[in-house]
Design a protein around this motif. Structure first.
Motif, PDB file in Angstrom:
ATOM      1  N   MET A   1     -23.557  85.229 146.704  1.00  0.00           N
ATOM      2  CA  MET A   1     -23.661  84.410 145.493  1.00  0.00           C
ATOM      3  C   MET A   1     -24.838  84.853 144.627  1.00  0.00           C
ATOM      4  SD  MET A   1     -24.536  80.324 145.529  1.00  0.00           S
ATOM      5  CE  MET A   1     -24.582  79.402 144.007  1.00  0.00           C
TER       6      MET A   1
ATOM      7  N   ASP B   1     -24.048  81.789 139.329  1.00  0.00           N
ATOM      8  CA  ASP B   1     -22.986  80.986 139.946  1.00  0.00           C
ATOM      9  C   ASP B   1     -23.476  79.559 140.229  1.00  0.00           C
ATOM     10  OD1 ASP B   1     -21.589  83.395 139.957  1.00  0.00           O
ATOM     11  OD2 ASP B   1     -22.271  83.897 141.980  1.00  0.00           O
ATOM     12  N   SER B   2     -22.477  78.656 140.314  1.00  0.00           N
ATOM     13  CA  SER B   2     -22.828  77.246 140.542  1.00  0.00           C
ATOM     14  C   SER B   2     -21.864  76.604 141.540  1.00  0.00           C
ATOM     15  CB  SER B   2     -22.732  76.493 139.211  1.00  0.00           C
ATOM     16  OG  SER B   2     -22.801  75.097 139.418  1.00  0.00           O
ATOM     17  N   ILE B   3     -22.443  75.853 142.466  1.00  0.00           N
ATOM     18  CA  ILE B   3     -21.637  75.085 143.422  1.00  0.00           C
ATOM     19  C   ILE B   3     -22.130  73.638 143.386  1.00  0.00           C
ATOM     20  CG2 ILE B   3     -20.982  74.736 145.838  1.00  0.00           C
ATOM     21  CD1 ILE B   3     -21.818  77.613 146.400  1.00  0.00           C
ATOM     22  N   ILE B   4     -21.191  72.705 143.369  1.00  0.00           N
ATOM     23  CA  ILE B   4     -21.568  71.301 143.564  1.00  0.00           C
ATOM     24  C   ILE B   4     -20.758  70.774 144.746  1.00  0.00           C
ATOM     25  CG2 ILE B   4     -21.700  68.992 142.575  1.00  0.00           C
ATOM     26  CD1 ILE B   4     -21.701  70.263 139.812  1.00  0.00           C
TER      27      ILE B   4
ATOM     28  N   ASP C   1     -18.223  77.365 140.223  1.00  0.00           N
ATOM     29  CA  ASP C   1     -18.037  78.115 138.979  1.00  0.00           C
ATOM     30  C   ASP C   1     -18.739  79.454 139.229  1.00  0.00           C
ATOM     31  OD1 ASP C   1     -17.772  79.040 136.423  1.00  0.00           O
ATOM     32  OD2 ASP C   1     -18.423  77.178 135.470  1.00  0.00           O
TER      33      ASP C   1
ATOM     34  N   VAL D   1     -19.843  68.083 134.470  1.00  0.00           N
ATOM     35  CA  VAL D   1     -20.778  68.686 135.414  1.00  0.00           C
ATOM     36  C   VAL D   1     -20.484  70.155 135.679  1.00  0.00           C
ATOM     37  CG1 VAL D   1     -21.517  66.608 136.617  1.00  0.00           C
ATOM     38  CG2 VAL D   1     -19.460  67.784 137.391  1.00  0.00           C
ATOM     39  N   GLN D   2     -19.295  70.568 135.423  1.00  0.00           N
ATOM     40  CA  GLN D   2     -18.964  71.971 135.674  1.00  0.00           C
ATOM     41  C   GLN D   2     -17.607  72.277 135.055  1.00  0.00           C
ATOM     42  OE1 GLN D   2     -17.739  73.839 139.546  1.00  0.00           O
ATOM     43  NE2 GLN D   2     -19.952  73.997 139.813  1.00  0.00           N
ATOM     44  N   ASN D   3     -17.236  73.477 134.956  1.00  0.00           N
ATOM     45  CA  ASN D   3     -15.958  73.912 134.409  1.00  0.00           C
ATOM     46  C   ASN D   3     -14.818  73.065 134.970  1.00  0.00           C
ATOM     47  OD1 ASN D   3     -14.276  75.422 132.966  1.00  0.00           O
ATOM     48  ND2 ASN D   3     -14.489  77.309 134.150  1.00  0.00           N
TER      49      ASN D   3
ATOM     50  N   VAL E   1     -14.637  69.960 135.583  1.00  0.00           N
ATOM     51  CA  VAL E   1     -15.082  68.914 136.532  1.00  0.00           C
ATOM     52  C   VAL E   1     -15.928  67.874 135.803  1.00  0.00           C
ATOM     53  CG1 VAL E   1     -16.373  68.404 138.654  1.00  0.00           C
ATOM     54  CG2 VAL E   1     -15.150  70.582 138.441  1.00  0.00           C
TER      55      VAL E   1
ATOM     56  N   ILE F   1     -26.372  70.444 144.885  1.00  0.00           N
ATOM     57  CA  ILE F   1     -26.125  71.480 143.871  1.00  0.00           C
ATOM     58  C   ILE F   1     -26.793  72.774 144.317  1.00  0.00           C
ATOM     59  CG2 ILE F   1     -26.602  72.174 141.497  1.00  0.00           C
ATOM     60  CD1 ILE F   1     -26.270  69.375 140.628  1.00  0.00           C
ATOM     61  N   ILE F   2     -26.046  73.848 144.276  1.00  0.00           N
ATOM     62  CA  ILE F   2     -26.585  75.154 144.691  1.00  0.00           C
ATOM     63  C   ILE F   2     -26.361  76.132 143.542  1.00  0.00           C
ATOM     64  CG2 ILE F   2     -26.357  77.033 146.374  1.00  0.00           C
ATOM     65  CD1 ILE F   2     -25.024  74.750 148.170  1.00  0.00           C
ATOM     66  N   GLY F   3     -27.407  76.879 143.234  1.00  0.00           N
ATOM     67  CA  GLY F   3     -27.276  77.868 142.161  1.00  0.00           C
ATOM     68  C   GLY F   3     -27.539  77.243 140.817  1.00  0.00           C
ATOM     69  N   ARG F   4     -26.892  77.803 139.803  1.00  0.00           N
ATOM     70  CA  ARG F   4     -27.129  77.400 138.435  1.00  0.00           C
ATOM     71  C   ARG F   4     -26.655  75.967 138.235  1.00  0.00           C
ATOM     72  NH1 ARG F   4     -24.423  79.004 133.395  1.00  0.00           N
ATOM     73  NH2 ARG F   4     -22.706  79.716 134.694  1.00  0.00           N
ATOM     74  N   GLN F   5     -27.482  75.137 137.575  1.00  0.00           N
ATOM     75  CA  GLN F   5     -27.041  73.769 137.306  1.00  0.00           C
ATOM     76  C   GLN F   5     -26.487  73.737 135.889  1.00  0.00           C
ATOM     77  OE1 GLN F   5     -29.792  70.526 137.954  1.00  0.00           O
ATOM     78  NE2 GLN F   5     -28.723  69.520 136.278  1.00  0.00           N
ATOM     79  N   LEU F   6     -25.229  73.339 135.760  1.00  0.00           N
ATOM     80  CA  LEU F   6     -24.556  73.430 134.475  1.00  0.00           C
ATOM     81  C   LEU F   6     -24.627  72.122 133.704  1.00  0.00           C
ATOM     82  CD1 LEU F   6     -21.481  75.420 135.822  1.00  0.00           C
ATOM     83  CD2 LEU F   6     -23.468  76.316 134.611  1.00  0.00           C
TER      84      LEU F   6
ATOM     85  N   VAL G   1     -27.408  83.219 142.452  1.00  0.00           N
ATOM     86  CA  VAL G   1     -27.848  81.839 142.204  1.00  0.00           C
ATOM     87  C   VAL G   1     -28.197  81.582 140.740  1.00  0.00           C
ATOM     88  CG1 VAL G   1     -28.602  81.201 144.533  1.00  0.00           C
ATOM     89  CG2 VAL G   1     -30.172  82.462 143.000  1.00  0.00           C
TER      90      VAL G   1
ATOM     91  N   GLU H   1     -17.597  63.713 136.211  1.00  0.00           N
ATOM     92  CA  GLU H   1     -17.915  62.664 137.175  1.00  0.00           C
ATOM     93  C   GLU H   1     -18.559  61.495 136.442  1.00  0.00           C
ATOM     94  OE1 GLU H   1     -22.435  64.040 138.271  1.00  0.00           O
ATOM     95  OE2 GLU H   1     -21.080  63.398 139.847  1.00  0.00           O
TER      96      GLU H   1
END
Lengths: 87, 87
Positions: free
Chosen positions: A53, A58-61, A8, B28-30, B32, B75-80, A55, B34
């Motif tokens: 990025m 932005d968000s990556i899972i 995201d 967990v995210q836009n 997404v 998880i990298i970056g912002r945790q949503l 941080v 789980e």
């Protein structure tokens, strides 16, 4: 290992993220990539991502599993990405 | 079983999809979700989704694995979303 990467990202960085991820994984849906990838290659991808990025925005899972054999995939509706094997 | 559900829906149906999935899985995210879910509950969720989904426009991919133990999450970056256990 087999991964599913979902992200995201801020509007300004989405295109760059898409282009970069395409070099390592298969695009399957909006902001969703998947594929077999080595630990080294995943680290390399993340290294490049972290160069642009934001941080705090932005968000990556990344969901990782040892191999695709542990993962079953069901697709409903329109099929977007290139998914070689699917139910 | 443990699932990751990603979807790409038309603008008009996104809110309804979000609301429905929230009753069964963790956001967990836009687009997404789980979580652990039984076969019966997943079938029930899909039954409700298919009542309003446009199969030629909307897309769902469900990644299933026997249990969360087969899945590692980074998880990298912002945790949503609410992710109870993460790396």
């Amino acid at each position: 290992m087999y991964v599913i990467l979902v992200y995201d990202f801020g509007e300004k960085r989405v295109a760059k993220m898409l282009k970069l991820c395409r070099r390592y994984l298969n695009w399957v849906q909006n902001s969703v990539f998947e594929g077999e990838i080595s630990d080294v290659r995943l680290k390399e991808l993340l290294m490049y991502i972290k160069m642009f990025m934001k941080v705090n925005e932005d968000s990556i899972i990344i969901f990782k599993t040892a191999s695709q054999v542990f993962m079953e995939r069901q697709i409903i509706g329109r099929q977007l990405g290139s998914t070689d094997n699917f139910l």
